[in-house]
Write a protein that holds these residues in place. Structure first.
Motif, PDB file in Angstrom:
ATOM      1  N   PRO A   1      -7.905   3.413   7.348  1.00 11.50           N
ATOM      2  CA  PRO A   1      -6.967   4.502   7.662  1.00 11.50           C
ATOM      3  C   PRO A   1      -5.536   4.106   7.293  1.00 11.50           C
ATOM      4  O   PRO A   1      -5.252   2.931   7.103  1.00 11.50           O
ATOM      5  N   ALA A   2      -4.666   5.070   7.213  1.00  7.69           N
ATOM      6  CA  ALA A   2      -3.279   4.832   6.822  1.00  7.69           C
ATOM      7  C   ALA A   2      -2.693   3.709   7.655  1.00  7.69           C
ATOM      8  O   ALA A   2      -2.957   3.577   8.847  1.00  7.69           O
ATOM      9  N   ILE A   3      -1.909   2.865   7.012  1.00  5.98           N
ATOM     10  CA  ILE A   3      -1.304   1.768   7.741  1.00  5.98           C
ATOM     11  C   ILE A   3       0.129   2.129   8.072  1.00  5.98           C
ATOM     12  O   ILE A   3       0.781   2.860   7.332  1.00  5.98           O
ATOM     13  N   SER A   4       0.597   1.587   9.184  1.00  7.62           N
ATOM     14  CA  SER A   4       1.997   1.857   9.511  1.00  7.62           C
ATOM     15  C   SER A   4       2.840   0.954   8.632  1.00  7.62           C
ATOM     16  O   SER A   4       2.502  -0.187   8.388  1.00  7.62           O
ATOM     17  N   ASN A   5       3.904   1.453   8.131  1.00  6.01           N
ATOM     18  CA  ASN A   5       4.693   0.689   7.167  1.00  6.01           C
ATOM     19  C   ASN A   5       6.162   0.761   7.501  1.00  6.01           C
ATOM     20  O   ASN A   5       6.897   1.593   6.984  1.00  6.01           O
ATOM     21  N   LYS A   6       6.558  -0.071   8.454  1.00  6.05           N
ATOM     22  CA  LYS A   6       7.955  -0.010   8.860  1.00  6.05           C
ATOM     23  C   LYS A   6       8.706  -1.218   8.344  1.00  6.05           C
ATOM     24  O   LYS A   6       8.121  -2.249   8.125  1.00  6.05           O
TER      25      LYS A   6
END
Lengths: 805, 105
Positions: free
Chosen positions: A800-805
């Motif tokens: 699933p989409a990864i958080s990318n901060k």
């Protein structure tokens, strides 16, 4: 040093080709700006008729995509029209109020379609046939309308008409002259063309002048000057083009019919040049691509300050791009007191040839039905060859090497990709090329339609001279090697090579890992030679054969279970229906081979689909036996003389799964009415009273060919015996990806007949085939039962989409 | 707001046969992960610039993959389309650790 500013008005084939030529000579000298009225990058206008005919798509006809402009630092203003040029201050003004200065300017504004100045010509549903929008409009209209009228029976009109027929419309063609293509053909050829096109479904109104387009807002029909009216929902005007010279005229650039240029494409105003359909050179305006490319080359050299040969005009030649019709015309075509002709007319074959002679020199030609000699003739016309040369060469039928000798380096050899003889010679010399394949790879010559392949071969022979070796011209397997199929197979046998990497290594491949052509070919040859020992290399298989399903354009797959002889039952149909529901199958389609195709299956679902179906693979993807098509035969049909279903099933069960050079299709019909179409199969069987006829080498596809009668036998067992020998002989001697239709012609029908007719050879062939058949597994079952294969080949990873901060 | 690179575990080395690809979807990225003959792993965007063909299903030779749709030849190292065709696909970094394959995004 500041770059010189070079501007091009007109983002079409001629102008952009010229820029390409300039970039080849001096890639960094100019800062290039291009204006184009159309909202597209440069595309191949010639291909529009193929788009309309469905042979290609709009996406496929782009020559230089948006990236090309970026990569070459070219500023492109598309969808923007130049409105004025200040030829003194050297500034261009566009309809977005843009001002661009130039040091040198090329006008390549092309031409505009001629719209008849008749009443109603502005109605909705009247179109020209010139650009992508026209093409799209015609395709759109064809969806909801029935009747099209094409005004103009010339090249463009007929290509448009053919396209509209393909789009399912009824097509009337209206032509002013009494016969078609009267600018390029004589009445004999014109009438032959008419008959051919009528048989394709076109309807003609000849000698008719259109007076009015009828209708309120939308087009309803046409009225001719003799009062006759026809109905139409779409009217295509293809009555000609005229050079687009308005801008030049407004800016004081000398214009006659086109923008007047000298032999170096210079207009009457300093630093302004013109090429393409808008330019008039020695009172000629050209509308064909080859001359325009020639002009572009001359101008490129001029602009780059290089010495160049003057452009001296071109001989016009034409080919009609309508499938199934071969028409060629070049140079002058009409006899007068000084111009005589040699004609050959074969009414039976539907071929016609006229060669024009003026003052003892070849000056023109018209060919219909058979255009093999067109390159040959064009070359003679171009060099003004003596009639004696034609008589010498013309009768031999084979174009001689001496013809390419006389071609100038600027002459276009490959019209599709604009490759000149000079380009090819330079590539051969600088890169040490020795085969047509290599020339194709380096220059793109003969990459598209392939029509110029013989010429490329001749140029190769001419350029290499003593170094030219016929052995290089044998078809090598691919560009990784110079060895031919026969040589590779012989080496595998002799040196007992056992896998693809080993073959590449030992036989000196020039790549370490081969390519998409040789890997599958070697994998096939190794399997054919060592049927029992060889372990098939999945990674050397094309995706369909690796995954045992047919890949579709969106990356999903289609699944075709085997239905022996095209016979099914309620249980199978229920299973298929259930699977279709369970896996959300997008389309169920009955195939040409009498079975059911399930479309839109995801790769990871394939093993599940197969497990639920619990039917064997139909090998709809394989280079192997696809189907045995059968008619219903004696059990039900009142004409049937034999049990065609029974024999078909027996053949399919016996020969399924064994690898062949290309796909193999079979059919069994129970009587000469041939409902299973045995005459166009790799092997077709036809039942007659008390016997079976066996036909071979038929093809219903790209290489349409009627099968030839191999023999007549009494029993089904004999059919199977003959078929086995035939398949094995094909397996052992054909090139990978060579269908039987081509193979039969290459090795000779009689040779094959002799071998299969020899009882001992037949037995040996069958023995070797039986050995290969003995080790085959049902592939779907094998995959269902192997977790390793499923993990390695079918599983996808989803994160699933990864958080990318 | 800086971007931190993330290492995402996508496969095990021994689960991927050589010279074949695996489709890896991470969020909106569809990636073709290849196990090359020399043991290296490479990852590129799973979309041929020509007609969007799924590159993961192509035949792999050395450092190149051949698109299964129309046979375009693309480098799996730098994503460049080989002549005579033109174009480029995105590449992704791959790292191997303890027999696991990671894509770095």
């Amino acid at each position: 040093m500041a770059k010189q500013k070079l501007a091009l008005i007109g983002n079409g084939m001629a102008g952009v080709r010229c820029i390409e030529e300039i970039l080849k000579i001096q890639p960094d000298r100019f800062e290039v700006t291009v204006f184009g009225s159309e909202p597209h990058p440069n595309y191949d206008r010639i291909q529009l008729s193929n788009v309309l005919q469905g042979a290609t798509t709009i996406d496929d006809i782009t020559i230089n995509d948006w990236n090309w402009y970026k990569e070459n630092n070219i500023t492109l203003f598309s969808g923007e029209t130049v409105t004025n040029i200040d030829t003194v201050k050297q500034i261009i003004y566009s309809d977005t109020n843009r001002e661009v200065e130039y040091d040198q300017l090329i006008l390549a504004t092309g031409s505009i379609p001629f719209i008849l100045p008749i009443k109603g010509a502005d109605k909705k549903g009247v179109t020209a046939f010139r650009n992508i929008e026209d093409c799209e409009k015609m395709i759109e209209y064809s969806k909801n309308n029935k009747k099209a009228a094409v005004i103009g029976g010339g090249l463009l009109g007929l290509e448009a008409a053919r396209g509209l027929l393909n789009l399912g419309m009824q097509v009337d063609v209206i032509h002013l002259s009494e016969y078609l293509m009267d600018r390029q053909l004589d009445p004999t050829a014109g009438k032959m063309l008419q008959r051919e096109l009528e048989s394709q479904g076109m309807n003609f109104y000849l000698g008719k002048q259109t007076q009015e387009v009828l209708g309120e807002i939308d087009v309803k029909g046409l009225r001719f000057s003799d009062g006759e009216e026809i109905s139409a929902d779409l009217v295509v005007m293809a009555v000609g083009i005229k050079p687009n010279v308005q801008l030049a005229k407004n800016c004081g650039i000398p214009v006659n019919r086109g923008i007047i240029v000298d032999d170096y494409m210079e207009t009457g105003i300093p630093n302004i040049y013109s090429v393409g359909e808008c330019a008039e050179h020695r009172e000629m305006v050209y509308g064909l691509v080859a001359p325009l490319y020639e002009q572009g080359k001359v101008l490129a050299k001029r602009i780059c300050g290089q010495e160049s040969k003057a452009y001296e005009g071109s001989v016009l030649s034409t080919k009609l791009k309508v499938s199934g019709v071969d028409v060629f015309s070049a140079g002058e075509i009409f006899e007068d007191e000084k111009a005589k002709s040699i004609k050959e007319f074969n009414e039976w074959n539907g071929t016609y040839k006229k060669v024009m002679i003026r003052n003892g020199k070849i000056s023109g030609a018209v060919l219909f039905g058979d255009t093999k000699e067109s390159n040959n003739l064009l070359s003679m016309i171009n060099k003004n060859a003596d009639v004696s040369e034609y008589l010498k060469v013309g009768t031999s039928g084979e174009p001689s090497v001496s013809l390419v000798t006389s071609m100038s380096h600027e002459e276009i050899v490959c019209g599709c990709n604009g490759v000149t003889k000079g380009d090819i010679v330079t590539a051969i010399e600088s890169k040490g090329l020795t085969s047509i394949e290599e020339v194709k790879g380096c220059t793109s010559a003969s990459r598209s339609c392939g029509g110029c392949k013989p010429l490329v071969g001749d140029i190769l022979e001419l350029t290499l001279g003593a170094d030219f070796s016929k052995s290089n011209q044998k078809e090598s397997i691919c560009t990784c090697t110079t060895l031919s199929r026969d040589e590779v197979v012989a080496e595998i046998r002799e040196k007992n090579l056992t896998h693809t990497r080993e073959v590449m290594n030992v036989l000196g491949w020039n790549t370490s890992d081969g390519c998409s052509k040789c890997k599958p070919a070697l994998n096939y040859y190794l399997g054919m030679i060592h049927p029992v020992e060889y372990e098939d290399e999945k990674e050397s298989r094309y995706v369909n054969e690796r995954l045992h399903a047919n890949i579709q354009k969106d990356g999903t797959f289609s699944v075709v279970p085997r239905m022996y002889g095209g016979v099914t039952n309620p249980e199978q149909l229920r299973k298929i229906a259930n699977v279709a529901d369970k896996y959300n199958v997008k389309l169920l389609k009955v195939t040409g081979g009498q079975r059911i195709d399930m479309f839109g299956v995801e790769k990871e679902d394939l093993p599940g689909v197969w497990a639920d179906l619990d039917m064997p693979s139909g090998y709809a993807y394989g280079k192997t036996l696809r189907t045995v098509k059968t008619c219903v035969g004696e059990n039900f049909c009142r004409f049937g003389t034999q049990d065609s279903i029974g024999l078909g099933i027996a053949l399919e069960k016996k020969f399924e799964r064994v690898g062949t050079p290309h796909k193999v299709k079979m059919a069994v019909s129970a009587c000469p009415r041939n409902c299973a179409e045995s005459g166009i199969k790799d092997l077709g069987v036809v039942g007659v009273d008390g016997a079976w006829e066996i036909y071979i080498g038929g093809n219903g596809g790209t290489h349409l060919r009627a099968a030839e009668l191999l023999c007549k036998v009494k029993t089904s067992d004999e059919v199977i015996e003959i078929t086995g020998a035939y398949i094995q002989h094909y397996r052992e001697t054909a090139n990978y990806l060579e269908r039987t239709s081509v193979w039969v012609e290459r090795v000779g029908f009689d040779t094959i007949k002799t071998i299969i007719g020899d009882k001992q050879k037949r037995n040996e062939l069958n023995q070797r085939l039986d050995e290969a058949l003995s080790v085959l597994q049902e592939p779907w079952k094998e995959i269902i039962e192997s977790n390793a294969i499923q993990t390695g080949l079918f599983q996808k990873v989803k994160i699933p989409a990864i958080s990318n901060k | 707001m800086g971007k931190t690179l993330q290492k995402i575990k996508v496969s095990k080395v021994n689960e991927m046969p050589k010279n074949l690809g695996k489709t890896v979807t991470i969020g909106s990225h569809e990636i073709a992960l290849f196990h090359l003959a020399n043991g290296e792993f490479r990852a590129i965007e799973n979309r041929c610039p020509h007609k969007g063909g799924v590159l993961v299903e192509g035949i792999v030779s050395g450092d190149h993959v051949f698109c299964p749709m129309h046979d375009w030849k693309i480098s799996v190292k730098n994503g460049e389309v080989q002549k005579p065709d033109n174009g480029c696909v995105k590449t992704f970094n791959v790292e191997i650790e303890d027999g696991n394959v990671y894509i770095v995004l």
